[in-house]
Design a protein around this motif. Sequence first.
Motif, mmCIF file in Angstrom:
data_model
loop_
_atom_site.group_PDB
_atom_site.id
_atom_site.type_symbol
_atom_site.label_atom_id
_atom_site.label_comp_id
_atom_site.label_asym_id
_atom_site.label_seq_id
_atom_site.Cartn_x
_atom_site.Cartn_y
_atom_site.Cartn_z
ATOM 1 N N ASP A 235 0.980 -1.328 -0.108
ATOM 2 C CA ASP A 235 -0.131 -0.081 -0.063
ATOM 3 C C ASP A 235 0.810 1.289 -0.017
ATOM 4 O O ASP A 235 0.614 2.237 -0.726
ATOM 5 C CB ASP A 235 -1.019 0.101 1.244
ATOM 6 N N VAL A 236 1.728 1.238 0.737
ATOM 7 C CA VAL A 236 2.932 2.392 0.969
ATOM 8 C C VAL A 236 3.543 2.656 -0.482
ATOM 9 O O VAL A 236 3.448 3.832 -1.017
ATOM 10 C CB VAL A 236 3.831 2.336 1.863
ATOM 11 N N CYS A 237 3.974 1.368 -1.245
ATOM 12 C CA CYS A 237 4.427 1.710 -2.602
ATOM 13 C C CYS A 237 3.408 2.191 -3.443
ATOM 14 O O CYS A 237 3.810 3.090 -3.994
ATOM 15 C CB CYS A 237 4.830 0.348 -2.853
ATOM 16 N N SER A 238 2.207 1.978 -3.465
ATOM 17 C CA SER A 238 1.211 2.527 -4.501
ATOM 18 C C SER A 238 1.105 3.829 -3.999
ATOM 19 O O SER A 238 0.806 4.703 -4.904
ATOM 20 C CB SER A 238 0.006 1.524 -4.154
ATOM 21 N N ILE A 239 0.962 4.131 -2.796
ATOM 22 C CA ILE A 239 0.974 5.507 -2.393
ATOM 23 C C ILE A 239 2.190 6.356 -2.755
ATOM 24 O O ILE A 239 1.980 7.673 -3.369
ATOM 25 C CB ILE A 239 0.674 5.796 -0.890
ATOM 26 N N VAL A 240 3.309 5.992 -2.799
ATOM 27 C CA VAL A 240 4.543 6.659 -3.087
ATOM 28 C C VAL A 240 4.679 7.081 -4.697
ATOM 29 O O VAL A 240 4.675 8.022 -5.029
ATOM 30 C CB VAL A 240 5.716 5.832 -2.755
ATOM 31 N N PHE A 241 4.005 5.995 -5.497
ATOM 32 C CA PHE A 241 4.306 6.099 -6.726
ATOM 33 C C PHE A 241 3.036 7.100 -7.240
ATOM 34 O O PHE A 241 2.991 7.902 -8.171
ATOM 35 C CB PHE A 241 4.129 4.940 -7.599
ATOM 36 N N GLU A 242 1.875 7.218 -6.633
ATOM 37 C CA GLU A 242 0.776 8.167 -6.822
ATOM 38 C C GLU A 242 1.439 9.603 -6.351
ATOM 39 O O GLU A 242 1.207 10.447 -7.292
ATOM 40 C CB GLU A 242 -0.552 7.903 -6.090
ATOM 41 N N VAL A 243 2.006 9.712 -5.370
ATOM 42 C CA VAL A 243 2.497 10.884 -4.993
ATOM 43 C C VAL A 243 3.374 11.506 -6.202
ATOM 44 O O VAL A 243 3.572 12.568 -6.530
ATOM 45 C CB VAL A 243 2.867 11.123 -3.599
ATOM 46 N N ALA A 244 4.254 10.577 -6.375
ATOM 47 C CA ALA A 244 5.417 10.739 -7.240
ATOM 48 C C ALA A 244 4.825 11.238 -8.712
ATOM 49 O O ALA A 244 5.342 12.142 -9.186
ATOM 50 C CB ALA A 244 6.350 9.433 -7.631
ATOM 51 N N PHE A 245 3.770 10.803 -9.124
ATOM 52 C CA PHE A 245 3.116 11.271 -10.244
ATOM 53 C C PHE A 245 2.621 12.460 -10.312
ATOM 54 O O PHE A 245 2.979 13.355 -10.954
ATOM 55 C CB PHE A 245 2.074 10.308 -10.763
ATOM 56 N N ARG A 246 2.273 12.935 -8.995
ATOM 57 C CA ARG A 246 1.343 14.173 -8.730
ATOM 58 C C ARG A 246 2.881 15.276 -8.717
ATOM 59 O O ARG A 246 2.798 16.405 -8.934
ATOM 60 C CB ARG A 246 0.771 14.307 -7.626
ATOM 61 N N ARG A 247 3.934 14.825 -8.033
ATOM 62 C CA ARG A 247 5.154 15.811 -7.777
ATOM 63 C C ARG A 247 6.165 15.460 -8.739
ATOM 64 O O ARG A 247 7.337 15.908 -8.296
ATOM 65 C CB ARG A 247 5.537 15.518 -6.184
ATOM 66 N N LEU A 248 5.892 14.907 -9.775
ATOM 67 C CA LEU A 248 6.962 14.748 -10.555
ATOM 68 C C LEU A 248 7.868 15.904 -10.953
ATOM 69 O O LEU A 248 9.352 15.898 -10.957
ATOM 70 C CB LEU A 248 6.670 13.959 -12.041
#
Length: 86
Positions: A55-68
Amino acid sequence: TTENLLRPTTTSTWFQTAQRPAQRRHLVARLFEKHHLAVQAYARRLGAQEADAEDVCSIVFEVAFRRLDTFRGASSPRTWLFGIAR
């Protein structure tokens, strides 16, 4: 190449690339391919159980997409992702 885009030579190059939606999706997909197992392992080292680490991994990549556009290349992409995970 995509690999070169993960290590931009200038901040403006990275910012311009990260602003294009299709390129942004592609960059985050490449980041995921290269680093998702490391991000999961990092979450487990921080104390997460296996399912929670996923779950943490999924959230990290979701945030990475928004904050790229905030990634400036001062650290490695993996270090940046670990910072998001913290």
